[in-house]
Design an enzyme around this catalytic site. Structure first.
Site, PDB file in Angstrom:
ATOM      1  N   ASP A  45       0.840  -1.205   0.000  1.00  0.00           N
ATOM      2  CA  ASP A  45       0.000   0.000   0.000  1.00  0.00           C
ATOM      3  C   ASP A  45       0.875   1.255   0.000  1.00  0.00           C
ATOM      4  OD1 ASP A  45       0.861  -0.148   2.603  1.00  0.00           O
ATOM      5  OD2 ASP A  45      -1.115   0.011   3.519  1.00  0.00           O
ATOM      6  N   SER A  46       2.196   1.061  -0.013  1.00  0.00           N
ATOM      7  CA  SER A  46       3.126   2.174  -0.283  1.00  0.00           C
ATOM      8  C   SER A  46       2.794   2.810  -1.628  1.00  0.00           C
ATOM      9  CB  SER A  46       4.571   1.676  -0.271  1.00  0.00           C
ATOM     10  OG  SER A  46       4.713   0.539  -1.108  1.00  0.00           O
ATOM     11  N   GLU A 183       9.698  -4.088  10.201  1.00  0.00           N
ATOM     12  CA  GLU A 183      10.141  -2.801   9.645  1.00  0.00           C
ATOM     13  C   GLU A 183      10.739  -1.890  10.708  1.00  0.00           C
ATOM     14  OE1 GLU A 183       7.363  -0.930   6.995  1.00  0.00           O
ATOM     15  OE2 GLU A 183       8.463   0.962   6.973  1.00  0.00           O
TER      16      GLU A 183
HETATM   17  O1  KIV Z   1       3.601  -1.028   1.592  1.00  0.00           O
HETATM   18  C1  KIV Z   1       4.694  -1.569   1.363  1.00  0.00           C
HETATM   19  O2  KIV Z   1       5.293  -1.417   0.296  1.00  0.00           O
HETATM   20  C2  KIV Z   1       5.264  -2.412   2.397  1.00  0.00           C
HETATM   21  C3  KIV Z   1       6.658  -2.916   2.256  1.00  0.00           C
HETATM   22  C4  KIV Z   1       7.644  -1.866   2.024  1.00  0.00           C
HETATM   23  C5  KIV Z   1       7.063  -3.801   3.344  1.00  0.00           C
HETATM   24  O3  KIV Z   1       4.609  -2.698   3.345  1.00  0.00           O
END
Ligand code: KIV
Length: 266
Positions: A45-46, A183
């Site tokens: 969700d990044s 993380e």
């Molecule tokens: O949302 C994301 O891309 C993530 C990863 C970076 C672990 O959770």
């Protein structure tokens, strides 16, 4: 059927082979990552930040996740595909989590769904796993809780917080999670959690002692216009192409040379 399965990723941990994962949000990059040898592709969700330009992942919807997951799924023929459940798509109730996880699998092509949170999410993880949905946990810095955490800060720095993260990890494994993302925690804690669990622990800012590493693609290619986190590394300098940069990331993860001390927290 894809060649990289959850069982194959878990076998890599037992064989002490490091696991390389990158995020992707579209067909072309997904195909490139698959070709370049990453073990897992994650539709994070990044995408709310790197694709949509939001300040956080909170505005991302289920429709956004399904759309990007389906694009990525068309590009991935080998790697394991993990897709994030976005904010408020799983916290309301286990039944809601099941409906949304099912959408990510049926319409988005996900093989594993990822959700954030430790002990309070253990029942939801068990509910999904009991109904045939493989789950990846995500603890330490959980970006969907950015306002509760007061920013994107390193977690688990004192004894109490480190103990809670170790407990969260244990409870998620007990609930049936297939793997975990950890993380932004001190490297020593990343190593301890990885050693304590049977399931693979994929670090992002959690030190080289984790069983694998994940980065946001735009960070590792130096494409994100805002400052990238300290734990990220731009692999483009010295690489002749994007594919070469991805291959360099995979090799560095396999060799245990990424992350180095400069991308880790003490
Ligand atoms: O949302 C994301 O891309 C993530 C990863 C970076 C672990 O959770």
């Amino acid at each position: 059927m894809k060649s990289v399965t959850v069982a194959a990723i878990q076998a890599m941990k037992r064989a002490h082979e490091k696991i390389a994962c990158l995020t992707a949000y579209d067909y072309s990059f997904a195909a490139l990552l698959d070709r370049a040898g990453v073990d897992m592709v994650m539709v994070g969700d990044s995408l709310g930040m790197v694709m949509q330009g939001h300040d956080s992942t909170l505005p991302v919807s289920m429709d956004d996740m399904v759309y990007h997951a389906a694009c990525v799924a068309r590009g991935v023929s080998r790697a394991l595909l993990i897709v994030d459940l976005p904010f408020l798509s799983y916290q309301v109730s286990p039944a809601r989590a099941l409906e949304n996880a099912g959408r990510l699998m049926k319409d988005g092509g996900a093989q594993v769904v990822k959700l954030e949170g430790g002990a309070p999410m253990a029942d939801t993880v068990r509910f999904l796993v009991d109904r045939g949905i493989p789950v990846c946990g995500h603890i330490g810095l959980t970006p969907q809780s950015v306002h509760q955490l007061g920013g994107y800060h390193v977690q688990g720095r004192d004894g109490v917080a480190a103990h809670r993260i170790r407990e969260d990890a244990r409870l998620l494994q007990e609930a049936g999670a297939s793997l975990l993302v950890l993380e932004a925690v001190p490297a020593a804690l990343g190593e301890a959690v990885s050693a304590a669990l049977e399931i693979p622990v994929i670090g992002i800012g959690a030190g080289a002692g984790c069983d694998g590493q994940v980065l946001v693609l735009q960070d590792m290619l130096g494409l994100y216009p805002r400052p990238s986190p300290k734990f990220s590394k731009n692999f483009m300098p010295g690489s002749a192409s994007i594919e070469a940069a991805v291959r360099a990331f995979v090799e560095a993860v396999r060799a245990g040379t990424f992350p180095g001390p400069e991308q880790s927290f003490s």
